[in-house]
Write a protein that holds these residues in place. Structure first.
Motif, PDB file in Angstrom:
ATOM      1  N   ARG A 420     -83.190 -56.919  -2.706  1.00 32.36           N
ATOM      2  CA  ARG A 420     -82.384 -56.733  -1.356  1.00 32.36           C
ATOM      3  C   ARG A 420     -82.330 -58.523  -0.695  1.00 32.36           C
ATOM      4  O   ARG A 420     -81.143 -58.874  -0.139  1.00 32.36           O
ATOM      5  CB  ARG A 420     -83.238 -56.429  -0.398  1.00 32.36           C
ATOM      6  CG  ARG A 420     -82.842 -54.410  -0.461  1.00 32.36           C
ATOM      7  CD  ARG A 420     -83.931 -54.500   0.504  1.00 32.36           C
ATOM      8  NE  ARG A 420     -83.285 -54.434   2.345  1.00 32.36           N
ATOM      9  CZ  ARG A 420     -82.569 -53.305   2.721  1.00 32.36           C
ATOM     10  NH1 ARG A 420     -82.093 -52.995   2.092  1.00 32.36           N
ATOM     11  NH2 ARG A 420     -81.845 -54.312   3.768  1.00 32.36           N
ATOM     12  N   GLU A 513     -79.519 -52.587  12.296  1.00 34.05           N
ATOM     13  CA  GLU A 513     -79.169 -52.585  10.591  1.00 34.05           C
ATOM     14  C   GLU A 513     -77.774 -51.986  10.470  1.00 34.05           C
ATOM     15  O   GLU A 513     -77.500 -51.052  10.185  1.00 34.05           O
ATOM     16  CB  GLU A 513     -79.527 -51.986  10.101  1.00 34.05           C
ATOM     17  CG  GLU A 513     -79.519 -52.541   8.610  1.00 34.05           C
ATOM     18  CD  GLU A 513     -81.070 -51.920   7.584  1.00 34.05           C
ATOM     19  OE1 GLU A 513     -80.600 -51.767   6.230  1.00 34.05           O
ATOM     20  OE2 GLU A 513     -81.611 -50.791   7.798  1.00 34.05           O
ATOM     21  N   ARG A 544     -70.745 -50.447   9.320  1.00 32.99           N
ATOM     22  CA  ARG A 544     -71.458 -49.845   8.157  1.00 32.99           C
ATOM     23  C   ARG A 544     -73.392 -49.862   8.593  1.00 32.99           C
ATOM     24  O   ARG A 544     -74.034 -50.762   8.697  1.00 32.99           O
ATOM     25  CB  ARG A 544     -71.273 -50.253   6.897  1.00 32.99           C
ATOM     26  CG  ARG A 544     -71.800 -50.377   5.258  1.00 32.99           C
ATOM     27  CD  ARG A 544     -72.013 -51.632   4.207  1.00 32.99           C
ATOM     28  NE  ARG A 544     -72.370 -52.285   4.687  1.00 32.99           N
ATOM     29  CZ  ARG A 544     -72.122 -54.076   4.600  1.00 32.99           C
ATOM     30  NH1 ARG A 544     -70.263 -53.761   4.603  1.00 32.99           N
ATOM     31  NH2 ARG A 544     -73.058 -55.039   4.887  1.00 32.99           N
ATOM     32  N   PHE A 545     -73.306 -48.858   8.082  1.00 39.30           N
ATOM     33  CA  PHE A 545     -74.651 -48.404   8.428  1.00 39.30           C
ATOM     34  C   PHE A 545     -75.986 -48.076   7.586  1.00 39.30           C
ATOM     35  O   PHE A 545     -75.592 -46.825   7.036  1.00 39.30           O
ATOM     36  CB  PHE A 545     -75.160 -47.864   9.391  1.00 39.30           C
ATOM     37  CG  PHE A 545     -73.932 -46.106   9.833  1.00 39.30           C
ATOM     38  CD1 PHE A 545     -75.394 -45.692   9.133  1.00 39.30           C
ATOM     39  CD2 PHE A 545     -73.177 -46.188  10.070  1.00 39.30           C
ATOM     40  CE1 PHE A 545     -74.250 -43.704   9.141  1.00 39.30           C
ATOM     41  CE2 PHE A 545     -72.933 -45.181  10.354  1.00 39.30           C
ATOM     42  CZ  PHE A 545     -73.235 -44.031   9.824  1.00 39.30           C
ATOM     43  N   PRO A 546     -77.010 -48.373   6.891  1.00 39.62           N
ATOM     44  CA  PRO A 546     -77.414 -47.776   5.742  1.00 39.62           C
ATOM     45  C   PRO A 546     -78.080 -45.670   5.529  1.00 39.62           C
ATOM     46  O   PRO A 546     -78.191 -45.741   7.690  1.00 39.62           O
ATOM     47  CB  PRO A 546     -78.623 -48.237   5.364  1.00 39.62           C
ATOM     48  CG  PRO A 546     -79.380 -48.963   6.763  1.00 39.62           C
ATOM     49  CD  PRO A 546     -77.748 -49.034   7.618  1.00 39.62           C
ATOM     50  N   THR A 547     -78.333 -45.245   5.082  1.00 45.14           N
ATOM     51  CA  THR A 547     -78.816 -44.002   5.175  1.00 45.14           C
ATOM     52  C   THR A 547     -80.142 -43.687   4.569  1.00 45.14           C
ATOM     53  O   THR A 547     -80.546 -42.766   4.421  1.00 45.14           O
ATOM     54  CB  THR A 547     -77.232 -42.663   4.646  1.00 45.14           C
ATOM     55  OG1 THR A 547     -77.015 -43.381   3.790  1.00 45.14           O
ATOM     56  CG2 THR A 547     -76.137 -42.506   5.622  1.00 45.14           C
ATOM     57  N   GLN A 552     -75.212 -46.006   1.675  1.00 48.74           N
ATOM     58  CA  GLN A 552     -74.567 -47.005   2.905  1.00 48.74           C
ATOM     59  C   GLN A 552     -73.329 -46.151   3.721  1.00 48.74           C
ATOM     60  O   GLN A 552     -72.593 -45.627   2.737  1.00 48.74           O
ATOM     61  CB  GLN A 552     -74.316 -48.312   3.373  1.00 48.74           C
ATOM     62  CG  GLN A 552     -75.389 -49.081   2.858  1.00 48.74           C
ATOM     63  CD  GLN A 552     -74.683 -50.847   2.319  1.00 48.74           C
ATOM     64  OE1 GLN A 552     -73.575 -51.147   1.938  1.00 48.74           O
ATOM     65  NE2 GLN A 552     -75.728 -51.740   2.981  1.00 48.74           N
ATOM     66  N   GLY A 554     -69.826 -46.484   5.363  1.00 46.97           N
ATOM     67  CA  GLY A 554     -68.320 -47.056   5.951  1.00 46.97           C
ATOM     68  C   GLY A 554     -68.411 -46.187   7.191  1.00 46.97           C
ATOM     69  O   GLY A 554     -67.513 -45.375   6.698  1.00 46.97           O
ATOM     70  N   SER A 608     -69.249 -44.719  -5.149  1.00 42.59           N
ATOM     71  CA  SER A 608     -68.454 -44.694  -3.719  1.00 42.59           C
ATOM     72  C   SER A 608     -67.785 -43.911  -3.659  1.00 42.59           C
ATOM     73  O   SER A 608     -66.659 -43.041  -4.313  1.00 42.59           O
ATOM     74  CB  SER A 608     -67.819 -45.625  -3.608  1.00 42.59           C
ATOM     75  OG  SER A 608     -66.638 -46.142  -5.141  1.00 42.59           O
TER      76      SER A 608
END
Length: 799
Positions: A420, A513, A544-547, A552, A554, A608
């Motif tokens: 990362r 985040e 955009r945020f992480p799941t 992610q 968006g 995606s």
């Protein structure tokens, strides 16, 4: 040549402005091991012939220091072992003299004793004003500066100069210049300063005439030459860098030969000797490797002894990719050890010991790996230290870590954290190491980063077969103020288009985040293949945020103004699209990414999916859906990387809204190699000819690619890959009818969703004047009306 002779010769040939320090009589005497202080005559006998009475011991009443310029007299006194009140003797004066010379601050020292006062006369060594190099071509000045020990503002001494001369000569020998010579020169400056100049005569490069192997029976000489770094000097290797003799490289070659043999089953292999002999004309070397191959081994039984309760031997066996009967390969043993260390580390045992003992059976020619795993105590993270980030804020790095202080140590999370941090693109190198903490069950984590430039102000020019000549002025900062923010402003002009863009992204909005950003852009493009000019202005908001660790989501909102100006010769389909449209579009996307390296992946997948809805205001109403999937795998012993990519998109109108030409899909060029830009898909034609591409509402394209290992030395910066693109574009809904089997007299659309396939080779080159990309593609399956191209080329440069 001795140092004294060297400086004597310089004194004869250099101009009067050169300073040549010389030792005085006292210093010369000291250098010869003599005492420059005159010894007092022995006491003469009296008139009766008896020796006179011994005088009282001489006591130092005063010490005077003379000749200092930069150094304080008091500082000189601290180096002298004699002090006021001490008894004077020749031995004591000699020790004081040696003590002053040992500091390296003085070129000459003399003492004088008058019975009560000790006078110390010194001549200070000059200070170096600057160090320069002349005559160097093969070795850069930067590399020479790293090699020498003398720097500006240091004290000049002959011994240090001679030491640096040897360092420079050794550096040239490592670069194949065995005839190099160095001539030091000094130029006097005011205030006892000098410029030190190393005048270098590099001489010819000493190449490698022949590489010979003795004792090899299994593999021939050509095969073994391909395993080592040193190459034979030949006329066609004009850009080669390894065709000269380098003793350090020879040690590396020995190890390369050993690894090659042990990875092919010859565990007892060793290099008996590696000898380099200079040819009689001193122009090149003959290098001879004498090897002992030994017998070939196979893997026998694999034993795993695990003392980790959570990881029994049977659970660990699938991690060891070794099968009984396979040819012995040291790489498989090392890979097994790494896999087991990660497995044990993921359970929190940072100090676990994984040892592999190889049990040879000489008669059966087998090797049994015995793997012993000692658990050690469970370890927790004590302190997390971040080092090397002079510009980037600590929190930018720490928020990428998948563990915090107090967590159980987990090797998988450490590796994921490194991936990362590297993906940020701010650092040239990232290492994460653990060390013993404050207690046996604690470990300290050190994250060491090496920062690289993240800002770029560029004025670039280039050429591509798609856009012809391209010029760009841009400012990009990927780590704004060290906060991890992204900003870009650019102006790009080409033969076909003008583009203006400004973008900004805050990756952790409100310290959460949650990435937030916006884009502003304006594009004016001449679509010659479709015979119209498009003018688009837009504003975009992005979130955009992480799941999950790898997923992610968006969200985007776009407001866009689009204009279409057809050419006079434009087909009817394009003329019907003339005018302006406003688009108010809301979209979402989902991305799942497990790549091991975002810049140059070798394993992992990327998926995606995104949809956009237009119709929240504006003149157009449509639904656009797109998706893609990519997977990467190492092949053929990790030397090749294969990838498979599939992508598809579909756009459809609703509420009696049709899809104008500027919103359709156009494929070709770099998106489908072997075909021109917009070279596949529906076209508007009639009996008079082809009027151009009109785009499609649906596409499905796949790519199979094989990234090849380095064919040329890595220093050239060239990468090669084989590819095949396949897919289709079409399904156009248009008021203009499809063409019948026989060409109609009126305008019609050719659209049959036919399969297209191309194959070729892709060449990338990081050239000195900018990146170059060349795609050589040959269409294997195509429609009769497609437009093809064999070479797709792009190149650019910036400063």
């Amino acid at each position: 040549m001795s140092v004294n002779a060297l400086f004597a010769r310089l004194k004869r040939v250099a101009p009067a402005s050169l300073l040549f320090a010389s030792f005085t009589v006292g210093a010369t005497a000291y250098a010869q091991g003599l005492n420059p202080v005159a010894s007092p005559a022995p006491n003469p006998p009296d008139e009766t012939g008896a020796p006179a009475a011994t005088e009282a011991p001489a006591v130092v009443r005063r010490i005077v220091v003379q000749g200092t310029q930069r150094i304080e007299p008091a500082t000189v006194l601290t180096y002298i072992t004699l002090h006021v009140g001490d008894t004077y003797s020749e031995a004591a004066a000699d020790r004081a003299l040696k003590s002053l010379f040992s500091t390296g601050l003085f070129s000459d020292v003399k003492t004088h004793w008058d019975g009560s006062t000790l006078t110390v006369n010194v001549v200070e060594n000059p200070i170096i004003n600057q160090v320069a190099f002349e005559g160097n071509d093969k070795v850069t000045t930067k590399d020479l500066e790293k090699e020498v020990q003398l720097k500006a503002r240091m004290v000049f001494t002959r011994a240090k100069v001679q030491s640096d001369i040897q360092r420079i000569i050794e550096l040239y020998r490592r670069n194949g210049k065995f005839a190099a010579s160095v001539d030091p020169q000094i130029i006097q400056r005011p205030q006892n300063r000098v410029d030190l100049i190393f005048s270098i005569n590099e001489g010819p490069t000493t190449g490698v005439a022949r590489i010979i192997f003795v004792g090899n029976k299994v593999f021939d000489d050509d095969t073994l030459r391909g395993q080592i770094a040193t190459e034979e000097s030949t006329w066609w290797r004009i850009l080669a860098t390894n065709d000269n003799y380098d003793p350090d490289r020879l040690l590396f070659d020995r190890e390369q030969l050993r690894r090659f043999y042990v990875n092919h089953g010859y565990a007892d292999f060793h290099v008996v000797s590696a000898v380099a002999e200079l040819t009689p004309d001193h122009s090149s070397f003959y290098i001879t490797f004498t090897v002992a191959e030994g017998p070939k081994y196979k893997f026998g039984k694999v034993d795993i002894i695990s003392k980790v309760k959570e990881l029994p031997a049977q659970a660990l066996r699938p991690l060891v990719k070794i099968s009984t009967g396979d040819t012995y390969d040291e790489n498989l043993v090392e890979n097994a050890k790494d896999a087991l260390i990660n497995a044990v580390g993921s359970r929190g045992y940072a100090n676990a010991d994984v040892g592999i003992r190889l049990r040879r059976n000489i008669e059966a020619r087998t090797i049994d790996p015995v793997i012993n795993i000692e658990q050690g105590p469970r370890v927790y993270v004590d302190k997390i230290n971040v080092v090397g980030n002079a510009r980037t804020l600590d929190k930018v790095i720490r928020r990428q870590l998948r563990f915090t202080e107090g967590d159980a140590f987990n090797r998988e999370l450490v590796d994921r954290s490194r991936t990362r941090i590297r993906a940020l693109g701010f650092f040239k190198d990232v290492t994460i190491k653990n060390s013993p903490g404050s207690r046996p069950d604690k470990t300290d984590i050190t994250v060491a980063v090496t920062e690289q430039s993240t800002g770029e102000l560029s004025l670039g020019a280039g050429y591509s077969s798609t856009s012809s000549f391209v010029g760009e002025f841009a400012y990009t900062e990927r780590n704004l103020f060290g906060r991890g923010q992204y900003m870009r402003a650019s102006v790009q002009m080409s033969t076909l288009s003008k583009q203006f863009q400004f973008s900004f992204t805050e990756p952790w909005f409100l310290d959460r985040e949650l990435a937030a950003g916006f884009d502003l852009y304006k594009w004016v493009t001449n679509y010659n293949q479709a015979a119209y000019q498009g003018d688009t202005s837009a504003a975009v908001l992005r979130f955009r945020f992480p799941t999950s660790e790898y997923g992610q989501i968006g969200l985007t909102y776009t407001y866009r103004l689009s204009k279409v100006a057809p050419y006079a010769s434009a087909p009817l389909e394009v003329q019907l699209a003339a005018g302006s449209n406003t688009i108010s579009e809301l979209g979402y996307s989902f991305v799942f990414n497990t790549l091991d390296d975002y810049l140059k992946p070798t394993t992992g997948v990327v998926f995606s999916f995104n949809q956009s809805f237009a119709g929240f205001g504006g003149t157009l109403k449509y639904l656009k859906t797109e998706g893609s999937f990519s997977t990467y795998h190492k092949l053929f012993g990790d030397e090749f990387v294969g990838s498979l990519t599939a992508s598809s998109g579909f756009i459809t109108g609703y509420g009696n809204s049709t899809i104008p030409i500027e919103e359709r899909y156009f494929k070709g060029g770099d998106s489908f190699r072997g075909f021109k830009l917009a070279g596949i898909g529906p076209r508007d034609v009639d009996v008079q000819g082809d009027y151009g591409a009109v785009g499609g509402d649906f596409y499905a394209i796949g790519t199979a690619e094989l990234r090849l290992p380095d064919i040329v030395p890595a220093d050239y910066g060239m990468k090669f890959s084989l590819f095949s693109d396949f897919g289709t574009l079409g399904h156009l809904k248009s008021p203009i009818p499809l063409c019948p089997p026989a060409t109609a007299a009126q305008s019609c659309i050719k659209d049959n969703l036919a399969l297209r396939v191309s194959a070729g080779i892709s060449i990338g080159w990081k050239s000195p004047f900018g990146p170059v990309q060349i795609d050589l593609g040959v269409p294997l399956i195509k429609a009769p009306y497609d437009k093809t191209e064999f070479i797709h080329f792009s190149a650019g440069a910036g400063y």
